[in-house]
Design a protein around this motif. Structure first.
Motif, PDB file in Angstrom:
ATOM      1  N   LEU A 175      18.045  35.859   6.171  1.00 38.08           N
ATOM      2  CA  LEU A 175      19.409  35.902   6.686  1.00 38.08           C
ATOM      3  C   LEU A 175      20.368  36.433   5.644  1.00 38.08           C
ATOM      4  CD1 LEU A 175      19.493  32.437   8.469  1.00 38.08           C
ATOM      5  CD2 LEU A 175      19.163  34.678   9.527  1.00 38.08           C
TER       6      LEU A 175
ATOM      7  N   GLN B 188      15.641  25.926   2.454  1.00 36.58           N
ATOM      8  CA  GLN B 188      16.311  27.132   2.947  1.00 36.58           C
ATOM      9  C   GLN B 188      15.561  27.789   4.096  1.00 36.58           C
ATOM     10  OE1 GLN B 188      17.206  29.726  -0.348  1.00 36.58           O
ATOM     11  NE2 GLN B 188      18.188  28.103  -1.502  1.00 36.58           N
TER      12      GLN B 188
ATOM     13  N   SER C 233      23.942  36.528   3.875  1.00 37.00           N
ATOM     14  CA  SER C 233      24.910  35.443   3.701  1.00 37.00           C
ATOM     15  C   SER C 233      26.261  35.786   4.256  1.00 37.00           C
ATOM     16  CB  SER C 233      25.038  35.065   2.247  1.00 37.00           C
ATOM     17  OG  SER C 233      24.988  36.173   1.403  1.00 37.00           O
TER      18      SER C 233
ATOM     19  N   ARG D 128      22.684  29.522   9.272  1.00 34.95           N
ATOM     20  CA  ARG D 128      23.505  29.782   8.078  1.00 34.95           C
ATOM     21  C   ARG D 128      24.399  28.580   7.775  1.00 34.95           C
ATOM     22  NH1 ARG D 128      23.962  34.580  10.752  1.00 34.95           N
ATOM     23  NH2 ARG D 128      22.789  36.284   9.814  1.00 34.95           N
ATOM     24  N   ASP D 129      24.995  27.986   8.802  1.00 36.78           N
ATOM     25  CA  ASP D 129      25.843  26.805   8.614  1.00 36.78           C
ATOM     26  C   ASP D 129      25.063  25.647   7.998  1.00 36.78           C
ATOM     27  OD1 ASP D 129      28.030  28.140   9.675  1.00 36.78           O
ATOM     28  OD2 ASP D 129      27.921  27.138  11.637  1.00 36.78           O
TER      29      ASP D 129
ATOM     30  N   GLU E  79      21.171  31.913  14.675  1.00 35.09           N
ATOM     31  CA  GLU E  79      21.232  32.390  13.292  1.00 35.09           C
ATOM     32  C   GLU E  79      22.500  31.900  12.610  1.00 35.09           C
ATOM     33  OE1 GLU E  79      20.650  36.623  13.119  1.00 35.09           O
ATOM     34  OE2 GLU E  79      18.635  36.476  13.971  1.00 35.09           O
ATOM     35  N   ALA E  80      23.614  31.893  13.314  1.00 35.17           N
ATOM     36  CA  ALA E  80      24.871  31.374  12.748  1.00 35.17           C
ATOM     37  C   ALA E  80      24.727  29.892  12.434  1.00 35.17           C
ATOM     38  CB  ALA E  80      26.033  31.612  13.715  1.00 35.17           C
TER      39      ALA E  80
ATOM     40  N   THR F  85      18.379  30.268   4.592  1.00 36.13           N
ATOM     41  CA  THR F  85      18.405  31.690   4.254  1.00 36.13           C
ATOM     42  C   THR F  85      17.238  32.457   4.865  1.00 36.13           C
ATOM     43  OG1 THR F  85      17.187  31.294   2.196  1.00 36.13           O
ATOM     44  CG2 THR F  85      19.610  31.275   2.067  1.00 36.13           C
TER      45      THR F  85
END
Length: 174
Positions: A172, A70, A174, A101-102, A97-98, A106
């Protein structure tokens, strides 16, 4: 609408590497970024996003490198001098950052001199905190030959190569 508003972010391509190197060179010369061999940059192309001006020329770059389950690292984030202060770095970091997340990450780590920029985006200085990961994860990460992992763990073997930058971490949402 300004040119900065029309700027767009896309995945990097191998053809972008020479322009990325051109943009990195002044930062490497000022010891703000560590220089990377071309073979390393070409191998990391899938990790990179680039920012492009409306005509398509690359004006910024940044990468997300997966370090563990993570945990990822924002690496080699930079913007062309003439585009500084126009939101390019912000948009690149938001896109990175996107992407993180994909990928299921975390937490994002970075090593930076630009502490104000990263702090404004939710990163925190981790200082000498050596308990950033569980002990079993730490033991696994010790096996890595990646210098970024060594910097994250604050291992003494990387101290001669450290530029004096700050270790920062962001959790990050969620």
């Amino acid at each position: 609408m300004t040119a900065a508003d029309e700027m767009f972010i896309r995945p990097a391509r191998t053809a972008d590497v020479p322009r990325m190197v051109e943009l990195m060179e002044p930062l490497v010369n000022r010891r703000i970024l560590l220089g990377k061999d071309l073979v390393e940059l070409y191998g990391a192309v899938p990790e990179f996003l680039v920012a492009c001006e409306p005509g398509g020329d690359v004006i910024g770059y940044g990468a997300v490198h997966v370090m563990w389950d993570q945990l990822g690292e924002v690496r080699t984030l930079g913007v062309a001098q003439e585009w500084l202060g126009r939101g390019v770095g912000h948009r690149l970091l938001t896109a990175l950052e996107a992407r993180a997340r994909d990928l299921g990450l975390t937490q994002l780590f970075c090593l930076t001199f630009e502490t104000d920029f990263f702090t404004s985006h939710g990163f925190e200085d981790v200082g000498e905190n050596h308990e950033l990961v569980a002990s079993d994860v730490y033991a696994e990460l010790l096996r890595s030959t990646d210098e970024g992992v060594a910097e994250f763990l604050d291992l003494s073997r990387v101290k001669p190569n450290t530029l004096g930058n700050t270790r920062m971490l962001k959790r990050l949402a969620s």
